[in-house]
Motif scaffolding. Structure first.
Motif, PDB file in Angstrom:
ATOM      1  N   GLY A  68      -7.520  -5.514 -19.735  1.00 36.45           N
ATOM      2  CA  GLY A  68      -8.126  -6.217 -18.610  1.00 36.45           C
ATOM      3  C   GLY A  68      -7.693  -5.721 -17.245  1.00 36.45           C
ATOM      4  N   GLU A  69      -6.762  -4.806 -17.216  1.00 31.97           N
ATOM      5  CA  GLU A  69      -6.220  -4.274 -15.969  1.00 31.97           C
ATOM      6  C   GLU A  69      -7.001  -3.038 -15.549  1.00 31.97           C
ATOM      7  OE1 GLU A  69      -1.609  -3.790 -14.510  1.00 31.97           O
ATOM      8  OE2 GLU A  69      -2.177  -2.824 -16.386  1.00 31.97           O
ATOM      9  N   GLU A  70      -7.341  -2.926 -14.259  1.00 32.24           N
ATOM     10  CA  GLU A  70      -7.975  -1.709 -13.762  1.00 32.24           C
ATOM     11  C   GLU A  70      -6.956  -0.579 -13.810  1.00 32.24           C
ATOM     12  OE1 GLU A  70      -9.922  -2.018 -10.021  1.00 32.24           O
ATOM     13  OE2 GLU A  70     -10.937  -3.898 -10.535  1.00 32.24           O
ATOM     14  N   VAL A  71      -7.430   0.622 -14.124  1.00 32.21           N
ATOM     15  CA  VAL A  71      -6.517   1.748 -14.321  1.00 32.21           C
ATOM     16  C   VAL A  71      -5.634   1.977 -13.105  1.00 32.21           C
ATOM     17  CG1 VAL A  71      -6.346   4.240 -14.685  1.00 32.21           C
ATOM     18  CG2 VAL A  71      -7.976   2.897 -16.024  1.00 32.21           C
ATOM     19  N   VAL A  72      -6.233   2.029 -11.922  1.00 29.56           N
ATOM     20  CA  VAL A  72      -5.442   2.338 -10.727  1.00 29.56           C
ATOM     21  C   VAL A  72      -4.408   1.245 -10.457  1.00 29.56           C
ATOM     22  CG1 VAL A  72      -6.983   1.290  -9.003  1.00 29.56           C
ATOM     23  CG2 VAL A  72      -5.570   3.279  -8.387  1.00 29.56           C
ATOM     24  N   HIS A  73      -4.748  -0.015 -10.741  1.00 28.31           N
ATOM     25  CA  HIS A  73      -3.790  -1.109 -10.545  1.00 28.31           C
ATOM     26  C   HIS A  73      -2.655  -1.022 -11.566  1.00 28.31           C
ATOM     27  CE1 HIS A  73      -7.170  -3.623  -8.479  1.00 28.31           C
ATOM     28  NE2 HIS A  73      -6.627  -2.731  -7.676  1.00 28.31           N
ATOM     29  N   GLY A  74      -3.001  -0.664 -12.801  1.00 29.05           N
ATOM     30  CA  GLY A  74      -1.981  -0.493 -13.823  1.00 29.05           C
ATOM     31  C   GLY A  74      -1.052   0.669 -13.511  1.00 29.05           C
ATOM     32  N   LEU A  75      -1.636   1.737 -12.968  1.00 28.08           N
ATOM     33  CA  LEU A  75      -0.828   2.890 -12.598  1.00 28.08           C
ATOM     34  C   LEU A  75       0.138   2.538 -11.473  1.00 28.08           C
ATOM     35  CD1 LEU A  75      -0.019   5.842 -12.630  1.00 28.08           C
ATOM     36  CD2 LEU A  75      -2.097   6.382 -11.338  1.00 28.08           C
ATOM     37  N   ILE A  76      -0.331   1.796 -10.497  1.00 31.38           N
ATOM     38  CA  ILE A  76       0.538   1.358  -9.399  1.00 31.38           C
ATOM     39  C   ILE A  76       1.675   0.499  -9.943  1.00 31.38           C
ATOM     40  CG2 ILE A  76       0.637  -0.145  -7.363  1.00 31.38           C
ATOM     41  CD1 ILE A  76      -2.246   0.854  -6.720  1.00 31.38           C
ATOM     42  N   ARG A  77       1.357  -0.392 -10.873  1.00 31.40           N
ATOM     43  CA  ARG A  77       2.395  -1.233 -11.497  1.00 31.40           C
ATOM     44  C   ARG A  77       3.423  -0.373 -12.224  1.00 31.40           C
ATOM     45  NH1 ARG A  77       2.747  -2.143 -16.409  1.00 31.40           N
ATOM     46  NH2 ARG A  77       0.551  -1.745 -16.880  1.00 31.40           N
ATOM     47  N   GLU A  78       2.935   0.586 -13.006  1.00 30.10           N
ATOM     48  CA  GLU A  78       3.838   1.455 -13.767  1.00 30.10           C
ATOM     49  C   GLU A  78       4.712   2.298 -12.843  1.00 30.10           C
ATOM     50  OE1 GLU A  78       4.621   2.166 -16.927  1.00 30.10           O
ATOM     51  OE2 GLU A  78       3.396   0.595 -17.836  1.00 30.10           O
ATOM     52  N   MET A  79       4.138   2.775 -11.752  1.00 28.10           N
ATOM     53  CA  MET A  79       4.910   3.605 -10.827  1.00 28.10           C
ATOM     54  C   MET A  79       5.968   2.780 -10.092  1.00 28.10           C
ATOM     55  SD  MET A  79       1.956   6.187  -9.420  1.00 28.10           S
ATOM     56  CE  MET A  79       3.074   7.267  -8.527  1.00 28.10           C
ATOM     57  N   HIS A  80       5.663   1.518  -9.877  1.00 25.92           N
ATOM     58  CA  HIS A  80       6.679   0.638  -9.280  1.00 25.92           C
ATOM     59  C   HIS A  80       7.830   0.441 -10.257  1.00 25.92           C
ATOM     60  CE1 HIS A  80       8.513  -2.455  -6.872  1.00 25.92           C
ATOM     61  NE2 HIS A  80       8.523  -3.259  -7.915  1.00 25.92           N
ATOM     62  N   GLU A  81       7.503   0.253 -11.537  1.00 24.91           N
ATOM     63  CA  GLU A  81       8.536   0.038 -12.546  1.00 24.91           C
ATOM     64  C   GLU A  81       9.380   1.290 -12.766  1.00 24.91           C
ATOM     65  OE1 GLU A  81       6.427  -1.194 -16.019  1.00 24.91           O
ATOM     66  OE2 GLU A  81       5.783  -3.111 -15.153  1.00 24.91           O
ATOM     67  N   GLU A  82       8.722   2.458 -12.757  1.00 21.41           N
ATOM     68  CA  GLU A  82       9.413   3.695 -13.121  1.00 21.41           C
ATOM     69  C   GLU A  82      10.122   4.386 -11.962  1.00 21.41           C
ATOM     70  OE1 GLU A  82       6.771   5.001 -17.008  1.00 21.41           O
ATOM     71  OE2 GLU A  82       6.807   6.297 -15.249  1.00 21.41           O
ATOM     72  N   ILE A  83       9.508   4.363 -10.767  1.00 22.77           N
ATOM     73  CA  ILE A  83      10.130   5.065  -9.636  1.00 22.77           C
ATOM     74  C   ILE A  83      10.248   4.191  -8.391  1.00 22.77           C
ATOM     75  CG2 ILE A  83       9.469   7.373 -10.447  1.00 22.77           C
ATOM     76  CD1 ILE A  83       7.217   7.351  -8.382  1.00 22.77           C
ATOM     77  N   ASN A  84      10.016   2.887  -8.564  1.00 19.11           N
ATOM     78  CA  ASN A  84      10.188   1.946  -7.456  1.00 19.11           C
ATOM     79  C   ASN A  84       9.225   2.218  -6.299  1.00 19.11           C
ATOM     80  OD1 ASN A  84      11.519  -0.353  -6.458  1.00 19.11           O
ATOM     81  ND2 ASN A  84      12.922   0.874  -5.237  1.00 19.11           N
ATOM     82  N   LEU A  85       8.031   2.738  -6.628  1.00 22.17           N
ATOM     83  CA  LEU A  85       7.064   3.086  -5.591  1.00 22.17           C
ATOM     84  C   LEU A  85       6.534   1.835  -4.900  1.00 22.17           C
ATOM     85  CD1 LEU A  85       5.591   5.719  -4.531  1.00 22.17           C
ATOM     86  CD2 LEU A  85       3.630   4.880  -5.823  1.00 22.17           C
ATOM     87  N   ASN A  86       6.580   1.837  -3.580  1.00 24.60           N
ATOM     88  CA  ASN A  86       6.055   0.729  -2.782  1.00 24.60           C
ATOM     89  C   ASN A  86       4.566   0.959  -2.554  1.00 24.60           C
ATOM     90  OD1 ASN A  86       5.273  -1.077  -0.786  1.00 24.60           O
ATOM     91  ND2 ASN A  86       7.217  -0.951   0.307  1.00 24.60           N
ATOM     92  N   PRO A  87       3.688   0.149  -3.159  1.00 26.31           N
ATOM     93  CA  PRO A  87       2.247   0.382  -3.026  1.00 26.31           C
ATOM     94  C   PRO A  87       1.725   0.192  -1.608  1.00 26.31           C
ATOM     95  CG  PRO A  87       2.671  -1.713  -4.115  1.00 26.31           C
ATOM     96  CD  PRO A  87       3.989  -1.012  -4.011  1.00 26.31           C
ATOM     97  N   GLU A  88       2.443  -0.564  -0.797  1.00 20.93           N
ATOM     98  CA  GLU A  88       1.994  -0.782   0.573  1.00 20.93           C
ATOM     99  C   GLU A  88       2.182   0.464   1.431  1.00 20.93           C
ATOM    100  OE1 GLU A  88       0.347  -3.470   1.599  1.00 20.93           O
ATOM    101  OE2 GLU A  88       0.479  -4.088  -0.501  1.00 20.93           O
TER     102      GLU A  88
END
Length: 200
Positions: A68-88
């Motif tokens: 149910g998750e959009e790919v780009v939103h899931g990728l942003i979530r994963e990148m936050h978990e893995e490399i602490n990426l700030n989506p803002e």
């Protein structure tokens, strides 16, 4: 899985795999151009970020997309978990999508994105990755790809290509370097030819 097990898929054809597909995954190549930067006389060209995984393979930040998750939103979530990426501060969108591949054996669609940031921003991302949720467990650390060939003809990029890449990460790296105009097809093929002659 070998690279030959992945089939490039156009966005308009995603629906053809819906009945077979078990999963989606998203990964992203973060890079920064490094104008006029050299190391021991070698042109560094750009800083391309990859990571060492828990299983000993190298790949790009990202991972599985939840139902149910959009790919780009899931990728942003994963990148936050893995490399602490700030989506803002690092705007990733569908405009950054480069290519998708289908794995008929794993029944998974893998989506690849490329995002350019400033050299200063990339350094911030590298430093911030040490504080990520997955650091030291799922991710062993980030690193920059050596994008040059040294005077002996094999150290640098050709030697790097001897690494064990997870899934289709090798294809993704190749595509990302071409998409960002960091390396030419001829340069990549030359490095690959040398890499095949090197012993493990």
């Amino acid at each position: 899985m070998s690279p030959s097990e992945f089939v490039e898929v156009k966005r308009e054809d995603f629906h053809k795999y819906e009945n077979e597909k078990k999963l989606d995954a998203g990964h992203c190549m973060l890079y920064a151009r490094l104008p006029s930067q050299k190391f021991e006389g070698y042109d560094l060209r750009a800083a391309v970020l990859m990571q060492m995984r828990f299983d000993g393979h190298v790949g790009f930040p990202g991972g599985l997309i939840e139902p149910g998750e959009e790919v780009v939103h899931g990728l942003i979530r994963e990148m936050h978990e893995e490399i602490n990426l700030n989506p803002e501060n690092n705007k990733l969108s569908e405009e950054n999508h480069v290519v998708s591949h289908w794995s008929p054996t794993e029944k998974i669609l893998l989506h690849f994105y490329v995002l350019e940031v400033t050299p200063e921003k990339l350094t911030e991302i590298e430093q911030g990755a040490l504080k990520s949720h997955d650091y030291g467990t799922e991710v062993m650390g980030t690193f920059r790809v050596p994008l040059y060939t040294m005077s002996d003809g094999h150290r640098g990029f050709p030697t790097f290509l001897r690494n064990s890449f997870v899934g289709n990460a090798y294809q993704q790296l190749r595509r990302g370097l071409l998409e960002a105009s960091i390396m030419s097809e001829e340069e990549i093929r030359a490095a690959e030819a040398v890499s095949r002659t090197l012993s493990l």
